[in-house]
Design a protein around this motif. Structure first.
Motif, PDB file in Angstrom:
ATOM      1  N   LEU A  42       0.620  -0.776  -0.606  1.00 13.21           N
ATOM      2  CA  LEU A  42       0.272  -0.540  -0.135  1.00 13.21           C
ATOM      3  C   LEU A  42       0.930   0.860  -0.062  1.00 13.21           C
ATOM      4  CD1 LEU A  42      -2.706  -1.407   2.635  1.00 13.21           C
ATOM      5  CD2 LEU A  42      -2.721  -0.950   0.250  1.00 13.21           C
ATOM      6  N   ALA A  43       0.540   1.536  -0.831  1.00 15.68           N
ATOM      7  CA  ALA A  43       1.318   3.159  -0.947  1.00 15.68           C
ATOM      8  C   ALA A  43       0.764   4.407  -0.072  1.00 15.68           C
ATOM      9  CB  ALA A  43       1.032   3.603  -2.611  1.00 15.68           C
ATOM     10  N   PHE A  44       1.272   5.298   0.561  1.00 11.49           N
ATOM     11  CA  PHE A  44       1.265   6.391   1.531  1.00 11.49           C
ATOM     12  C   PHE A  44       2.085   7.661   1.454  1.00 11.49           C
ATOM     13  CE2 PHE A  44       3.546   3.592   4.170  1.00 11.49           C
ATOM     14  CZ  PHE A  44       4.561   4.000   4.728  1.00 11.49           C
ATOM     15  N   LEU A  45       1.598   8.368   2.147  1.00  3.78           N
ATOM     16  CA  LEU A  45       2.389   9.882   2.734  1.00  3.78           C
ATOM     17  C   LEU A  45       2.769   9.235   3.906  1.00  3.78           C
ATOM     18  CD1 LEU A  45       1.335  12.383   0.306  1.00  3.78           C
ATOM     19  CD2 LEU A  45       3.495  10.985   0.197  1.00  3.78           C
ATOM     20  N   GLY A  46       3.755   9.637   4.545  1.00  4.21           N
ATOM     21  CA  GLY A  46       3.580   9.907   6.641  1.00  4.21           C
ATOM     22  C   GLY A  46       3.411  11.345   6.565  1.00  4.21           C
ATOM     23  N   GLU A  47       3.596  11.857   7.896  1.00  7.80           N
ATOM     24  CA  GLU A  47       3.169  13.006   8.149  1.00  7.80           C
ATOM     25  C   GLU A  47       4.268  14.169   7.761  1.00  7.80           C
ATOM     26  OE1 GLU A  47       2.213  13.579  12.517  1.00  7.80           O
ATOM     27  OE2 GLU A  47       2.927  12.014  12.553  1.00  7.80           O
ATOM     28  N   GLU A  48       5.611  13.580   7.760  1.00 11.82           N
ATOM     29  CA  GLU A  48       6.537  14.734   6.948  1.00 11.82           C
ATOM     30  C   GLU A  48       6.651  15.339   5.474  1.00 11.82           C
ATOM     31  OE1 GLU A  48      10.810  12.794   7.953  1.00 11.82           O
ATOM     32  OE2 GLU A  48      10.746  13.526  10.140  1.00 11.82           O
ATOM     33  N   GLU A  49       5.617  13.644   4.598  1.00 15.29           N
ATOM     34  CA  GLU A  49       5.973  14.261   3.473  1.00 15.29           C
ATOM     35  C   GLU A  49       4.763  15.223   3.716  1.00 15.29           C
ATOM     36  OE1 GLU A  49       6.940  10.125   1.042  1.00 15.29           O
ATOM     37  OE2 GLU A  49       6.711   9.688   3.019  1.00 15.29           O
ATOM     38  N   MET A  50       3.476  14.974   4.146  1.00 19.10           N
ATOM     39  CA  MET A  50       2.990  15.968   4.057  1.00 19.10           C
ATOM     40  C   MET A  50       2.845  16.977   4.238  1.00 19.10           C
ATOM     41  SD  MET A  50      -0.945  13.162   5.272  1.00 19.10           S
ATOM     42  CE  MET A  50      -1.488  14.376   4.849  1.00 19.10           C
ATOM     43  N   ARG A  51       3.690  17.379   4.847  1.00 20.88           N
ATOM     44  CA  ARG A  51       3.813  18.812   5.241  1.00 20.88           C
ATOM     45  C   ARG A  51       4.765  19.416   4.890  1.00 20.88           C
ATOM     46  NH1 ARG A  51       5.049  16.471  10.975  1.00 20.88           N
ATOM     47  NH2 ARG A  51       3.816  16.866  12.505  1.00 20.88           N
TER      48      ARG A  51
END
Length: 287
Positions: free
Chosen positions: A182-191
């Motif tokens: 499953l591909a996802f974005l973490g908090e740091e990437e989202m910021r």
């Protein structure tokens, strides 16, 4: 966990025999064999924090803090009192977290020692709580150290443990997602992408759990009781739903099951990443 079982645990925690020490919590756990120690600690800490906030005014006035400091000095001067136990006994007597009482006594000690009538910076007090050997008074240094070690709800040691467990469970969640492809974005990437509200994980392609779509996942290294869940809903979860759609909240140490059966629209609750879910190969509007 059913609400009725939760109430029984809380009732047991609030008896006189449970003073929050590790020994007393182990005795409580023995009455509930299926209850993990992490879950018990989480429930206990939440109850203590709620109670402490309600009683904050009673303990935080200058008059109250000075009275505690005077009592501490008198008991330390009494040779019949064993060193390292004075603050623990006083904390039990006034029904206050040992670590919070240690902070109060340390603040008053530094205030009187300075002699300039200026309040001591909180950062200095916090540093000494984390490193009691910095306290020049050897008796107070030992007392503070004992309070930090024995307190199961507050203090730098508890904070470090909670932070470490939280990070460990986030890493576990991300590892699980990767294992499932499953591909996802973490908090740091989202910021970095400019998001102001960031759940722990935003799925790049949603999944479905029990026929309900999941766009994001929040990891909570705690038990989901009524008070904490309502606060999280207000401060975090609703903003995630408004921005990203429905999502999954994992309370790793369990939650009250009635929350799940009557959960708010857009929020799924679990105590682990679900084994059964459906991958959605395409989804309009996904970043």
């Amino acid at each position: 966990m059913k609400l009725v079982e939760y109430k029984k645990i809380v009732e047991c925690l609030e008896t006189a025999c449970c003073d929050g020490t590790k020994e007393s919590l182990v005795l409580v756990q023995q009455q509930f064999p299926s209850l993990s120690y992490h879950t018990l600690i989480s429930i206990h800490s939440q109850r203590v924090q709620v109670k402490t906030k309600k009683q904050h005014g009673r303990h935080s006035s200058v008059a109250a803090m000075e009275a505690y400091y005077v009592r501490y000095q008198k008991q330390v001067a009494d040779r019949s009192c064993r060193q390292g136990t004075v603050l623990l006994g006083l904390a039990r007597e006034i029904d206050l977290s040992p670590a919070l009482l240690a902070r109060i006594i340390l603040e008053r000690h530094l205030f009187h020692s300075s002699g300039d009538g200026v309040a001591v910076p909180k950062t200095r007090v916090t540093k000494m709580l984390r490193e009691p050997y910095l306290i020049e008074d050897p008796v107070l240094s030992m007392e503070v150290q004992q309070c930090v070690l024995w307190d199961s709800s507050y203090g730098p040691l508890v904070d470090s443990i909670k932070h470490s467990i939280g990070v460990e469970l986030e890493v576990h969640l991300k590892k699980t997602l990767k294992e499932h492809g499953l591909a996802f974005l973490g908090e740091e990437e989202m910021r970095r992408k400019g998001y102001d509200k960031t759940p722990d994980v935003k799925l790049q392609v949603p999944i479905a759990i029990g026929g309900r779509v999941v766009n994001w996942i929040e990891s909570k290294a705690s038990f989901g009781d009524k008070h904490s869940h309502e606060n999280y809903m207000r401060d975090q979860f609703w903003s995630y739903v408004n921005r990203f759609g429905s999502g999954l909240v994992i309370y790793w140490f369990g939650f009250i099951e009635e929350f799940a059966t009557s959960s708010e629209q857009g929020i799924i609750l679990a105590d682990d990443f679900p084994r059964n879910f459906t991958k959605i190969d395409s989804w309009d509007g996904v970043d």
